[in-house]
Design a protein around this motif. Structure first.
Motif, PDB file in Angstrom:
ATOM      1  N   TRP A   1      10.199   2.927 -13.417  1.00  0.00           N
ATOM      2  CA  TRP A   1       9.071   3.234 -12.520  1.00  0.00           C
ATOM      3  C   TRP A   1       8.198   4.377 -13.028  1.00  0.00           C
ATOM      4  O   TRP A   1       7.017   4.436 -12.714  1.00  0.00           O
ATOM      5  CB  TRP A   1       9.596   3.612 -11.130  1.00  0.00           C
ATOM      6  N   THR A   2       8.778   5.288 -13.788  1.00  0.00           N
ATOM      7  CA  THR A   2       8.067   6.530 -14.103  1.00  0.00           C
ATOM      8  C   THR A   2       7.652   6.661 -15.560  1.00  0.00           C
ATOM      9  O   THR A   2       6.904   7.590 -15.894  1.00  0.00           O
ATOM     10  CB  THR A   2       8.940   7.751 -13.746  1.00  0.00           C
TER      11      THR A   2
ATOM     12  N   LYS B   1       4.472   8.102  -5.791  1.00  0.00           N
ATOM     13  CA  LYS B   1       4.828   8.867  -6.971  1.00  0.00           C
ATOM     14  C   LYS B   1       5.852   9.948  -6.629  1.00  0.00           C
ATOM     15  O   LYS B   1       5.707  10.623  -5.625  1.00  0.00           O
ATOM     16  CB  LYS B   1       3.577   9.505  -7.587  1.00  0.00           C
ATOM     17  N   PRO B   2       6.879  10.087  -7.464  1.00  0.00           N
ATOM     18  CA  PRO B   2       7.074   9.348  -8.712  1.00  0.00           C
ATOM     19  C   PRO B   2       7.534   7.905  -8.520  1.00  0.00           C
ATOM     20  O   PRO B   2       7.409   7.086  -9.410  1.00  0.00           O
ATOM     21  CB  PRO B   2       8.137  10.175  -9.438  1.00  0.00           C
TER      22      PRO B   2
ATOM     23  N   GLY C   1       0.794  -1.209   0.000  1.00  0.00           N
ATOM     24  CA  GLY C   1       0.000   0.000   0.000  1.00  0.00           C
ATOM     25  C   GLY C   1       0.834   1.270   0.000  1.00  0.00           C
ATOM     26  O   GLY C   1       0.446   2.282   0.587  1.00  0.00           O
ATOM     27  N   GLY C   2       2.006   1.220  -0.640  1.00  0.00           N
ATOM     28  CA  GLY C   2       2.847   2.406  -0.730  1.00  0.00           C
ATOM     29  C   GLY C   2       3.696   2.660   0.495  1.00  0.00           C
ATOM     30  O   GLY C   2       3.979   3.815   0.832  1.00  0.00           O
ATOM     31  N   ARG C   3       4.147   1.588   1.156  1.00  0.00           N
ATOM     32  CA  ARG C   3       4.907   1.750   2.406  1.00  0.00           C
ATOM     33  C   ARG C   3       6.382   1.389   2.266  1.00  0.00           C
ATOM     34  O   ARG C   3       7.091   1.248   3.270  1.00  0.00           O
ATOM     35  CB  ARG C   3       4.284   0.885   3.505  1.00  0.00           C
ATOM     36  N   PHE C   4       6.889   1.276   1.044  1.00  0.00           N
ATOM     37  CA  PHE C   4       8.258   0.796   0.869  1.00  0.00           C
ATOM     38  C   PHE C   4       9.264   1.937   0.840  1.00  0.00           C
ATOM     39  O   PHE C   4       9.034   2.981   0.220  1.00  0.00           O
ATOM     40  CB  PHE C   4       8.384  -0.012  -0.432  1.00  0.00           C
ATOM     41  N   LEU C   5      10.405   1.731   1.523  1.00  0.00           N
ATOM     42  CA  LEU C   5      11.540   2.650   1.530  1.00  0.00           C
ATOM     43  C   LEU C   5      12.729   1.913   0.920  1.00  0.00           C
ATOM     44  O   LEU C   5      13.139   0.867   1.438  1.00  0.00           O
ATOM     45  CB  LEU C   5      11.877   3.093   2.956  1.00  0.00           C
ATOM     46  N   PHE C   6      13.273   2.448  -0.168  1.00  0.00           N
ATOM     47  CA  PHE C   6      14.318   1.747  -0.911  1.00  0.00           C
ATOM     48  C   PHE C   6      15.696   2.233  -0.475  1.00  0.00           C
ATOM     49  O   PHE C   6      16.302   3.091  -1.090  1.00  0.00           O
ATOM     50  CB  PHE C   6      14.114   1.950  -2.411  1.00  0.00           C
TER      51      PHE C   6
END
Length: 284
Positions: free
Chosen positions: A147-148, A173-174, A106-111
């Protein structure tokens, strides 16, 4: 200021789901998983921590698998690679992994990424130690294109591909923030060039310098590059259990502090987390 915790997930540590749940319950913002694909027996490269390489480095599980399990067990906790060795991973496949875990979490990733220190390990992947930093930069640039863009292409010295179509795209995003690990000044320069965050280590001041000295210098580097401090916030890894130091990090404008946990079961780890829960409240 947010708080995170990292662990080498192994078959003898807490499970990612159990740790993630315990962290979320105690007010932590994120969980971080490091990686090593393997450790060559030659051991030519010295461990930056000094002394013998700890057993957990040999035994650690894949971070994308463990973090997916952590994300499935929680609702708000962010999940991050701390750090992913991009120099040892195919960029097209890694871009899909990042986008996929960002989708399922759900958009919780930190790379979190790094260039690596173990020359023998990366050589087994076909990576030359001397050019690993440029390779990582090109792979990150290529992944950002994937990704973009709907039909990304990339042509560098090490990474080359013609227009392609690949999904999913990340929810964020992005794209998920690329948080660059590494010491000052080299890691800081890489973060300024292509990162959305920087991860220095606080746990080895004799080797890497004092956080309170080099964070202002890092922000000056950002300003000279035409970037704001908010565009590339600082995450401190390896913080100790000291409330006054944590308050100093907070006042310095550090966005996140992460504690390194032992690869152990609940009887060892949970008391540490309980102490940190108190520190989190004290640091505000």
């Amino acid at each position: 200021m947010h708080f995170g915790a990292s662990m080498f997930f192994t078959d003898y540590s807490m499970t990612p789901a159990a740790l993630a749940t315990a962290l979320e319950q105690r007010g932590f913002e994120s969980v971080w998983a490091p990686e090593h694909s393997h450790i060559p027996l030659s051991r030519r490269s010295p461990w930056p921590g000094g002394g013998d390489l700890p057993k957990q480095y040999y035994d650690v599980m894949d971070p994308f698998v463990t973090l997916t399990m952590a994300a499935a067990a929680t609702k708000t906790l962010k999940v991050g690679t701390g750090v992913c060795l991009v120099n040892q991973r195919d960029p097209i496949q890694t871009a899909k992994l990042v986008a996929s875990i960002d989708q399922v979490s759900g958009g919780r990733f930190l790379f979190g990424i790094g260039v690596g220190w173990n020359a023998e390990e990366m050589e087994d992947h076909g990576t030359a130690f001397a050019t690993r930093a440029k390779l990582v930069r090109e792979r990150v640039e290529a992944m950002k294109a994937i990704w973009t863009q709907s039909k990304p292409a990339y042509h560098g010295e090490f990474v080359k591909f013609d227009p392609m179509m690949t999904w999913p795209k990340p929810i964020q995003k992005p794209h998920p923030p690329v948080i660059v690990g590494g010491a000052f000044p080299h890691g800081a320069r890489r973060a300024v060039r292509y990162g959305e965050g920087w991860i220095p280590l606080a746990g080895r001041p004799g080797q890497y310098g004092d956080v309170f000295d080099f964070v202002p210098k890092f922000r000056q580097m950002l300003a000279e590059a035409g970037r704001s401090a908010d565009s590339c916030p600082v995450t401190i890894f390896g913080s100790g259990e000291d409330a006054e130091t944590l308050k100093r990090y907070r006042d310095l404008g550090v966005v996140r502090v992460s504690v390194s946990l032992p690869a152990a079961k609940e009887d060892v780890v949970l008391p540490i987390l309980d102490r940190w829960a108190v520190l989190i409240r004290q640091a505000g």
